[in-house]
Design a protein around this motif. Structure first.
Motif, short mmCIF file in Angstrom:
data_model
loop_
_atom_site.label_atom_id
_atom_site.label_comp_id
_atom_site.label_asym_id
_atom_site.label_seq_id
_atom_site.Cartn_x
_atom_site.Cartn_y
_atom_site.Cartn_z
N LYS A 16 27.16 81.43 46.20
CA LYS A 16 28.46 81.58 45.53
C LYS A 16 28.79 83.05 45.32
CE LYS A 16 28.45 77.17 42.99
NZ LYS A 16 28.49 76.57 41.64
N ALA A 17 27.80 83.83 44.91
CA ALA A 17 28.02 85.27 44.72
C ALA A 17 28.40 85.93 46.04
CB ALA A 17 26.77 85.92 44.13
N PHE A 18 27.70 85.59 47.11
CA PHE A 18 27.99 86.12 48.44
C PHE A 18 29.41 85.77 48.87
CE2 PHE A 18 28.11 85.46 53.05
CZ PHE A 18 27.73 86.71 53.52
N LYS A 38 33.71 76.65 55.73
CA LYS A 38 32.43 76.21 55.16
C LYS A 38 31.27 76.39 56.14
CE LYS A 38 32.92 71.27 56.26
NZ LYS A 38 33.23 71.54 57.60
N ASP A 39 31.59 76.62 57.42
CA ASP A 39 30.55 76.78 58.43
C ASP A 39 30.02 78.21 58.53
OD1 ASP A 39 30.85 74.09 59.05
OD2 ASP A 39 32.33 74.49 60.61
N ILE A 40 30.61 79.13 57.80
CA ILE A 40 30.16 80.52 57.84
C ILE A 40 28.82 80.61 57.12
CG2 ILE A 40 30.66 82.88 57.13
CD1 ILE A 40 33.65 82.14 57.39
N PRO A 41 27.79 81.14 57.80
CA PRO A 41 26.45 81.19 57.20
C PRO A 41 26.42 81.93 55.87
CG PRO A 41 26.37 81.77 59.53
CD PRO A 41 27.82 81.69 59.15
N GLY A 42 25.68 81.38 54.92
CA GLY A 42 25.47 82.01 53.62
C GLY A 42 26.54 81.76 52.59
N THR A 43 27.60 81.06 52.97
CA THR A 43 28.69 80.84 52.02
C THR A 43 28.57 79.48 51.33
OG1 THR A 43 30.11 79.91 53.76
CG2 THR A 43 30.30 82.28 53.34
#
Length: 191
Positions: free
Chosen positions: A118-120, A143-148
């Motif tokens: 969430k912070a990222f 939503k498919d973006i890594p780390g999100t």
């Protein structure tokens, strides 16, 4: 030719060969040493230094100190404790690297990673994650973006309108509470 003259000539030739070999070895060693020394010595790069000195190829970014990140995370965790919520809090820098994460007593195992994501997400888009979650209807591939993680609970930290950090909170029964606690962390930085 007598035997003594033959020996003297042979001795002279041997001496010349030995002296020549020694000279060749010294020359080779000197050349090798010079090549090794120049290979080991760093080459001067005045053009690069001039470009850096001019500042045209440089940028400056602002980052929270570890002390400030810890202050924000502690404030968010304290806000959650006051409402008997068991959460994890994460603070990431402008590049999305974790500066500090605090896992509150009794926080669920999923909350640690969720807080970081969430912070990222908040710092990446310079927006609260609750706002970003609403954008999924128009762009579901986000939503498919890594780390999100597009769930409420992340808040950006800004300096002069630009994002410098993100605070994520996870573990409360609703994203609205998570985000409220993240905002408490942001507010603590203004004090």
């Amino acid at each position: 030719m007598d035997t003594n003259t033959h020996r003297t000539t042979a001795t002279r030739r041997t001496k010349k060969i030995v002296i020549g070999a020694v000279a060749a070895a010294a020359l080779a060693a000197g050349t090798f040493g010079a090549v090794s020394a120049s290979a080991a010595a760093p080459a001067a790069k005045p053009a690069a230094q001039q470009a850096d000195a001019a500042g045209r190829n440089l940028t400056t970014s602002t980052h929270l100190t570890v002390a400030a990140a810890t202050k924000a995370a502690t404030a968010a965790l304290d806000a959650a404790r006051k409402e008997n919520q068991r959460v994890s809090v994460s603070v990431v820098d402008r590049n999305g690297n974790t500066v500090v994460t605090l896992r509150g007593d009794g926080a669920g195992p999923q909350s640690y990673e969720s807080a970081e994501r969430k912070a990222f997400t908040a710092v990446s888009w310079n927006a609260p994650t609750s706002v970003l979650a609403g954008r999924l209807a128009q762009a579901p591939n986000l939503k498919d973006i890594p780390g999100t993680l597009f769930l409420a609970g992340g808040a950006p930290v800004q300096a002069q309108g630009a994002p410098i950090a993100g605070i994520g909170v996870a573990g409360a029964p609703s994203g609205d509470l998570d985000e409220k606690f993240a905002q408490a962390g942001v507010a603590a930085l203004a004090k």
